[in-house]
Design an enzyme around this catalytic site. Structure first.
Site, PDB file in Angstrom:
ATOM      1  N   LYS A   1       0.688  -1.304  -0.043  1.00 50.58           N
ATOM      2  CA  LYS A   1      -0.041   0.001   0.068  1.00 50.58           C
ATOM      3  C   LYS A   1       0.988   1.358   0.120  1.00 50.58           C
ATOM      4  O   LYS A   1       0.300   2.365   0.002  1.00 50.58           O
ATOM      5  CB  LYS A   1      -0.932   0.174   1.282  1.00 50.58           C
ATOM      6  CG  LYS A   1      -1.853  -1.265   1.665  1.00 50.58           C
ATOM      7  CD  LYS A   1      -2.348  -1.221   2.631  1.00 50.58           C
ATOM      8  CE  LYS A   1      -2.732  -2.490   3.464  1.00 50.58           C
ATOM      9  NZ  LYS A   1      -3.541  -2.226   4.609  1.00 50.58           N
TER      10      LYS A   1
ATOM     11  N   ARG B   1      -9.458  -7.767  13.477  1.00 52.09           N
ATOM     12  CA  ARG B   1     -10.158  -7.077  12.346  1.00 52.09           C
ATOM     13  C   ARG B   1     -11.696  -7.948  12.309  1.00 52.09           C
ATOM     14  O   ARG B   1     -11.534  -9.146  12.426  1.00 52.09           O
ATOM     15  CB  ARG B   1      -9.811  -7.062  10.975  1.00 52.09           C
ATOM     16  CG  ARG B   1      -8.409  -6.158  10.944  1.00 52.09           C
ATOM     17  CD  ARG B   1      -8.451  -4.880  11.429  1.00 52.09           C
ATOM     18  NE  ARG B   1      -9.415  -4.297  10.483  1.00 52.09           N
ATOM     19  CZ  ARG B   1      -8.856  -3.481   9.443  1.00 52.09           C
ATOM     20  NH1 ARG B   1      -7.617  -3.691   8.934  1.00 52.09           N
ATOM     21  NH2 ARG B   1      -9.938  -3.130   8.413  1.00 52.09           N
TER      22      ARG B   1
END
Ligand SMILES: [Zn+2]
Length: 262
Positions: free
Chosen positions: A60, A252
């Site tokens: 990213k 998550r």
């Protein structure tokens, strides 16, 4: 939230539209957004008069090389960052919480000598800018991941396979949505210890990572998965209609199918 596909869209935009344009001034109003000792005067000194010459990416993290032996600029998109060049953004505008363009969201940018601009717009301010980022702290890029690299990441870890896929030190670029989509497509339970995967499952997972990135990249981003439509507790699995379960895995929120993900 930007994952590897959104970072790749931003990289492409920079490569197509921001290279070889001399930088006249630097916009760095938010010292907190600059990381690893970088200051507003420091980044101005480093970039003014130079041009961006190449746009690269690892996971990213965007890596922009500068002319005249200048520094590599590392741009982190964080949770809500987007690159705007001459006012245009990369990617699907529906992805983000807001498309308003408040001036204070422009946390960093440059004005080119030709009058155009590049900004990093980030409403949530969780992105960052640094010079000479340590690229090697990141694992191999997910778009170029080999089967051997995936096997090396999974075989020695008892952590849940989802946590291993999302660990940027092991594999760079996969976030929450892409990881859930990949494991759903591969029929693998996200909570299984990574080292439990047999050789056939590692191969299937490897193929599925590449298929998923290719298909969702073509559709427009990490939010375009088939799994998305059912990402709520009790949402019906698009493969077999079983109600999805929601768990927290690797810190998550995770949705998976209790029937075909084993
Ligand atoms: Zn299912």
């Amino acid at each position: 939230m930007p994952e590897i596909l959104e970072a790749e869209q931003a990289r492409t935009l920079i490569a197509l539209r921001a290279l070889d344009r001399p930088i006249a001034s630097v916009h760095a109003p938010d010292a907190w957004f600059l990381k690893r000792g970088l200051t507003p005067p420091g980044v101005r000194r480093a970039l003014r008069g130079r041009s961006f010459v190449e746009a690269r990416r690892r996971g990213k993290l965007l890596l922009v090389d500068t002319s005249d032996d200048g520094p590599v600029v590392g741009l982190h998109l964080g949770m809500s960052g987007r690159v705007l060049i001459d006012g245009d953004a990369a990617g699907d505008p529906l992805l983000y919480a807001s498309n308003r363009d408040a001036p204070e969201w422009r946390r960093f940018g440059v004005r080119f000598a030709d009058g155009g601009t590049l900004y990093l717009r980030d409403p949530r301010r969780l992105g960052a800018v640094e010079l000479e980022p340590d690229e090697d702290r990141l694992g191999p890029d997910a778009l170029a991941l080999t089967r051997a690299q995936l096997a090396a990441a999974t075989t020695r870890s008892r952590a849940p396979v989802k946590a291993v896929l999302m660990d940027q030190h092991r594999i760079a670029g996969l976030g929450n949505l892409l990881t859930d989509e990949v494991l759903w497509r591969a029929g693998i339970d996200p909570a299984r210890p990574a080292s439990d995967l047999d050789a056939g499952e590692v191969s299937r997972l490897h193929r599925t990572i590449h298929t998923t990135l290719r298909v969702l990249g073509r559709r427009g981003g990490s939010h375009t998965g088939d799994h998305m439509s059912a990402r709520f507790p009790g949402g019906a699995c698009p493969k077999d209609g079983a109600p999805f379960v929601r768990r927290t895995i690797g810190g998550r929120t995770t949705f998976s199918c209790p029937v075909h993900q084993r």
